[in-house]
Write an enzyme that holds these catalytic residues in place. Structure first.
Site, short mmCIF file in Angstrom:
data_model
loop_
_atom_site.label_atom_id
_atom_site.label_comp_id
_atom_site.label_asym_id
_atom_site.label_seq_id
_atom_site.Cartn_x
_atom_site.Cartn_y
_atom_site.Cartn_z
N ARG A 142 -29.62 71.38 11.83
CA ARG A 142 -29.60 72.83 11.61
C ARG A 142 -31.00 73.40 11.72
NH1 ARG A 142 -30.18 75.30 6.80
NH2 ARG A 142 -29.38 73.52 5.61
N TYR A 175 -26.05 97.28 24.49
CA TYR A 175 -24.82 96.50 24.44
C TYR A 175 -23.99 96.91 23.23
CZ TYR A 175 -21.82 92.45 23.68
OH TYR A 175 -20.75 91.64 23.46
N ASP A 196 -34.43 93.12 24.75
CA ASP A 196 -33.35 92.30 25.30
C ASP A 196 -33.57 92.22 26.80
OD1 ASP A 196 -30.97 91.29 26.37
OD2 ASP A 196 -29.72 92.23 24.85
N LYS A 236 -25.28 84.19 29.59
CA LYS A 236 -25.17 84.93 30.85
C LYS A 236 -25.90 84.21 31.99
CE LYS A 236 -22.99 88.05 28.38
NZ LYS A 236 -23.21 87.65 26.98
#
Length: 417
Positions: free
Chosen positions: A66, A119, A191, A216
């Site tokens: 983690r 977005y 972004d 993406k």
């Protein structure tokens, strides 16, 4: 912790070379040429003192996946090389990366300035979740740089940018807005998913933190989720700490798939961008199209800014259809070389209206308030032959004209009157 570039040789290498070799100029176990998938949740130590030093970050090594994992660190190193950053942190999805960055740098009483064009998931954080924590959110008109500068000057802790925007492909002047943010000491977050590191490097323009949805273009095959964040080691240490405690860690299998996909990023984007421009040019001639959004078009209102801060214009095109959703429902199912799906950046071409893709979380009223009409269609252009994609769109429009033309003419006449 991936704090330093792998070697001086990559600093001067091209982006395509860095996409292949970033994070992988090391000797893997068993002399493997590919990064191994390390699936261990924990890592054992016989020496308690060494274990303690590793746990505190005083010695290299891994404690618990983690917190850090060898495969995940490789993909972090690769995006770090491509964005020329000091450090990077990987997340389980693009939205995990976006939300974690915002919650890392914003707290009760703080203020964030951004734009209306972003977005849909990001917009929901701004409109719904951040206000619950006492964070003031100001969303400006994306095309109005003066308004954005005025709001920044009032004071803010974070300026959040997305350029090109999803799905309207608006362009923000990064240098100009960074200058305004630095005057008030704000952290600037960008972004960079649509542009990719091949076409735009926001950190070179003064941005502090760069975010990618690795789902993406970076992975490029529509088969994995992931998010990547990069910036200075000082800032990334804060982001990494938030991830460690909140747990949105990228798993090693997904990390490996993103690593593999990133190696072909330059090849894929070369073809995708060429086809995107061809589709944009054709759409500009199509009578059933009201408007076309692509920063590479000279007609784009911010084309000059795009030319100044981008080395390529990306593989996303959007356009608005006459007749709105009625036309969308006839056009999209007719396409032969395209998925109708809520993703982008894959090797296959993908079409989708904003109401089922980028802004599916928003209501009709919210979308209209954001300037997103029901007839807006986003195209993520794939690696297919350019002529095939253009011909496919032409035959689909021919079918629409045959099927709906009288109705569209009626709608057009009523609108004109």
């Amino acid at each position: 912790m991936n704090k330093k570039p792998d070697s001086a040789g990559l600093i001067n290498a091209g982006a395509g070379t860095r996409a292949v070799w970033g994070g992988e100029q090391v000797r893997h176990p068993y002399n493997a040429t590919q990064t191994p998938i390390v699936v261990s949740a924990a890592y054992g130590y016989d020496d308690i003192d060494v274990w303690y030093d590793v746990a505190l970050g005083k010695a290299p090594g891994f404690i618990y996946s983690r917190m850090s994992n060898p495969t995940v660190e490789t993909v972090e190193a690769k995006i770090r090389e491509l964005e020329m950053a000091e450090s990077a942190v990987a997340f389980s999805s693009g939205m995990a990366a976006i939300s974690s960055v915002l919650y890392t740098f914003l707290a009760n009483g703080d203020r964030v300035v951004s734009t209306k064009d972003s977005y849909g998931g990001t917009n929901k954080i701004f409109e719904e979740f951040l206000p619950r924590t006492g964070v003031a959110v100001t969303l400006c008109e994306t095309f109005d740089h003066e308004e954005i500068e005025r709001e920044i000057a009032k004071g803010c802790q974070v300026l959040y940018l997305e350029t090109p925007t999803n799905p309207t492909l608006k362009i923000l002047d990064i240098r100009r807005l960074v200058a305004a943010a630095k005057r008030v000491g704000a952290v600037v977050v960008a972004d960079n998913t649509f542009a990719t590191p091949l076409n735009q490097n926001p950190m070179a323009l003064g941005v502090d933190v760069v975010i990618h949805s690795a789902t993406k273009f970076l992975s490029g095959h529509g088969d994995v989720l992931g998010g990547l964040v990069c910036g200075s080691e000082t800032l990334m240490a804060k982001v990494r700490h938030y991830r460690e405690i909140n747990g949105a860690t990228l798993d090693p299998f997904s990390a490996y798939m993103i690593i593999r996909g990133m190696k072909t990023l330059a090849l894929r984007m070369r073809q995708q961008q060429a086809s995107a421009r061809a589709l944009a040019d054709y759409l500009c001639t199509e009578p059933l199209v009201e408007s076309v959004n692509y920063p590479g078009l000279p007609s784009h209102p911010n084309h000059a800014v795009a030319c100044a801060q981008m080395s390529g214009f990306g593989a996303i095109v959007s356009f608005v259809l006459k007749g709105g959703m009625d036309t969308v429902k006839v056009l999209l199912p007719r396409l032969r070389f395209a998925h109708c799906a809520g993703n982008l950046g894959a090797v296959e071409t993908i079409y989708g209206p904003a109401r089922t893709t980028s802004h599916v979380e928003n209501t009709l009223e919210e979308r209209l308030a954001l300037g997103i009409s029901e007839g807006l269609v986003r195209v993520s252009v794939g690696i297919e032959d350019t002529d095939d994609l253009v011909d496919d769109l032409k035959q689909a429009f021919a079918f629409v004209r045959k099927t709906l033309d009288p109705q569209l003419n009626e709608v057009h006449s009523e609108t004109a009157s």
